[in-house]
Write an enzyme that holds these catalytic residues in place. Structure first.
Site, PDB file in Angstrom:
ATOM      1  N   THR A  74       0.718  -1.252   0.026  1.00  0.00           N
ATOM      2  CA  THR A  74       0.092  -0.066  -0.021  1.00  0.00           C
ATOM      3  C   THR A  74       0.846   1.313   0.067  1.00  0.00           C
ATOM      4  OG1 THR A  74      -1.755  -1.194   1.519  1.00  0.00           O
ATOM      5  CG2 THR A  74      -1.657   1.357   1.380  1.00  0.00           C
ATOM      6  N   ALA A 205       6.177  -7.775   0.440  1.00  0.00           N
ATOM      7  CA  ALA A 205       6.747  -8.998   0.941  1.00  0.00           C
ATOM      8  C   ALA A 205       5.909 -10.333   1.454  1.00  0.00           C
ATOM      9  CB  ALA A 205       7.946  -8.804   1.916  1.00  0.00           C
ATOM     10  N   HIS A 206       4.710  -9.810   1.902  1.00  0.00           N
ATOM     11  CA  HIS A 206       4.171 -10.786   2.758  1.00  0.00           C
ATOM     12  C   HIS A 206       3.255 -11.684   1.740  1.00  0.00           C
ATOM     13  CE1 HIS A 206      -0.189  -8.982   2.730  1.00  0.00           C
ATOM     14  NE2 HIS A 206       0.299  -7.878   2.705  1.00  0.00           N
ATOM     15  N   CYS A 330     -19.070  -6.438   3.227  1.00  0.00           N
ATOM     16  CA  CYS A 330     -20.379  -6.156   4.073  1.00  0.00           C
ATOM     17  C   CYS A 330     -20.264  -5.141   5.020  1.00  0.00           C
ATOM     18  CB  CYS A 330     -20.663  -7.638   5.103  1.00  0.00           C
ATOM     19  SG  CYS A 330     -22.224  -7.496   5.577  1.00  0.00           S
TER      20      CYS A 330
HETATM   21  N1  PLP Z   1      -2.011  -4.257  -4.503  1.00  0.00           N
HETATM   22  C1  PLP Z   1      -2.425  -5.401  -4.477  1.00  0.00           C
HETATM   23  C2  PLP Z   1      -2.882  -5.818  -5.884  1.00  0.00           C
HETATM   24  C3  PLP Z   1      -2.835  -6.316  -3.491  1.00  0.00           C
HETATM   25  O1  PLP Z   1      -3.280  -7.456  -3.504  1.00  0.00           O
HETATM   26  C4  PLP Z   1      -2.618  -5.795  -2.244  1.00  0.00           C
HETATM   27  C5  PLP Z   1      -3.104  -6.546  -0.971  1.00  0.00           C
HETATM   28  O2  PLP Z   1      -3.982  -7.457  -1.083  1.00  0.00           O
HETATM   29  C6  PLP Z   1      -2.148  -4.341  -1.984  1.00  0.00           C
HETATM   30  C7  PLP Z   1      -1.688  -3.685  -3.321  1.00  0.00           C
HETATM   31  C8  PLP Z   1      -1.661  -3.985  -0.489  1.00  0.00           C
HETATM   32  O3  PLP Z   1      -0.524  -4.399  -0.120  1.00  0.00           O
HETATM   33  P1  PLP Z   1      -0.168  -4.620   1.579  1.00  0.00           P
HETATM   34  O4  PLP Z   1      -1.112  -5.503   2.078  1.00  0.00           O
HETATM   35  O5  PLP Z   1       1.161  -5.056   1.327  1.00  0.00           O
HETATM   36  O6  PLP Z   1      -0.403  -3.159   1.812  1.00  0.00           O
END
Ligand code: PLP
Length: 387
Positions: A74, A205-206, A330
């Site tokens: 993010t 990374a996660h 929801c």
């Molecule tokens: N962009 C995409 C396509 C994602 O799937 C996700 C997480 O689900 C994110 C951004 C956000 O990543 P983070 O959870 O590392 O903030």
């Protein structure tokens, strides 16, 4: 062997690989220095950060100086979009932002904020019924005052993969920076930034068996971003804040493992995923695949069911021991269809019954056999209950 509970939500997050844990371990306590400190403790930590940066850069086919560490996917997306938009506005008066409406909220809400509160003009790139952006649509909409184009590499909700090389090429020919959110894609697809032709690329990374709380942004040299987090001079002043050394080390190890073992794992994922796609379509009435049937992430199966409440379905599956995910959020008991499913033209009655099943390294054949055995019964019970 099938375990008592089966996790089928690897697109949400993945467990940390034991090799990654091992690599991270010393940097929590033994080598705990602040990389910005002058003394030997600092130097040791700094060396670990720079080794990790060089390693990630080598895997992505770029220069170490082109990798910026962040705290998650993010944040990488925010820095990419805000950083490129503010810079373009300041330097060339460009206010136009182009994104498809199926982006993750990290991009969608950031672009909406830029438009609502910072004077930018947001235009949505149309997508086809699989959620793909077409080259002609981008060609037709890109303008001399386009500040940034951002198109996700692979969609988290419906798994569809975009033609990133083609889209990046169009932006390059028009001298407009192109960002791609590769947060989902990096776990399974090649991320050589030169082969892709992108200017900016986000990872976290996660999603690839690394730790939560760390991400990276590739920024091609020559592409300038305006810093969105100010403070110290870390990360070439683009992202202030003390480096999270163990997590950065872990991310480098995780990406190395993921990319070097990619083919083996993808083969395993695809084998199981294809069984899910075909069995669900064969055994359950009134179901459609959401997203592209073939051009999709190898581990990703997603569906919409007519006359099903996606949240009820997730709860019923959880009670049966299976962890899956759905696209609909929801809100206060009033379920809303997901923006992604609406954007690809799925009617509300179907979009509210969405299901995402994503397999991973730990998923076994027995896990999938038992899931596919139970799902038709769960769906039929819920339909009887509601109908
Ligand atoms: N962009 C995409 C396509 C994602 O799937 C996700 C997480 O689900 C994110 C951004 C956000 O990543 P983070 O959870 O590392 O903030």
């Amino acid at each position: 062997m099938r375990s008592e509970t089966v996790y089928l939500d690897y697109a949400a997050t993945t467990p940390v690989d034991h090799r990654v844990l091992e690599a991270m371990h010393p940097y929590f306590s033994v080598s705990f220095g602040n990389p910005s400190s002058v003394h030997r403790w600092g130097q040791k930590a700094e060396a670990a950060v720079e080794r990790s940066r060089a390693h990630i850069a080598q895997i992505m086919g770029c220069l170490p100086s082109e990798i910026i560490f962040t705290s998650c996917g993010t944040e990488s997306d925010n820095l990419a979009l805000r950083g490129a938009a503010y810079h373009a506005l300041k330097n060339r008066g460009a206010k136009h932002i182009l994104i498809p409406p199926v982006e993750h909220h990290a991009i969608l809400h950031t672009a909406q904020d830029l438009a609502e509160n910072h004077g930018f003009e947001l235009e949505y790139l149309p997508v086809d019924s699989f959620g793909r952006v077409k080259a002609q649509e981008l060609e037709a909409r890109i303008r001399p005052d386009t500040a940034i184009v951002s198109v996700m590499y692979a969609n988290n909700e419906i798994g569809t993969i975009n033609p990133i090389q083609t889209l990046a090429q169009i932006c390059r020919s028009k001298h407009v920076p192109f960002h791609s959110d590769a947060v989902q894609a990096a776990s399974q697809l090649p991320i050589d930034v030169n082969a892709l032709g992108v200017d900016i690329l986000s990872i976290g990374a996660h999603k690839f068996y690394g730790p939560k709380g760390v991400g990276a942004l590739y920024v091609r040299s020559g592409i300038d971003l305006h810093a969105t987090q100010t403070g110290g001079s870390q990360e070439a002043t683009l992202r202030a804040g003390t480096h999270n050394v163990p997590l950065i080390v872990g991310m480098a190890k995780a990406i190395e493992i993921t990319q070097s073992e990619r083919e083996i794992h993808n083969h395993h994922f695809e084998h199981l995923r294809n069984q899910i796609l075909s069995s669900v379509q064969r055994e359950i009435p009134d179901v459609r695949i959401s997203g592209h049937p073939e051009i999709r992430l190898p581990n990703h199966a997603s569906f919409v069911f007519d006359g099903i409440d996606g949240n009820q379905l997730l709860v019923a599956l959880d009670i049966a021991g299976f962890g899956c995910s759905s696209g609909s959020a929801c809100k206060t008991g009033n379920p809303e269809p997901s923006e992604v499913l609406t954007a690809i033209g799925i009617e509300d009655g179907w979009a509210l019954g969405s299901l995402r099943v994503t397999v991973g390294r730990q998923t076994t054949q027995e896990d999938i056999d038992s899931f596919l055995q139970i799902l038709p019964t769960v769906i039929s019970k819920l339909r009887n209950l509601n109908g």
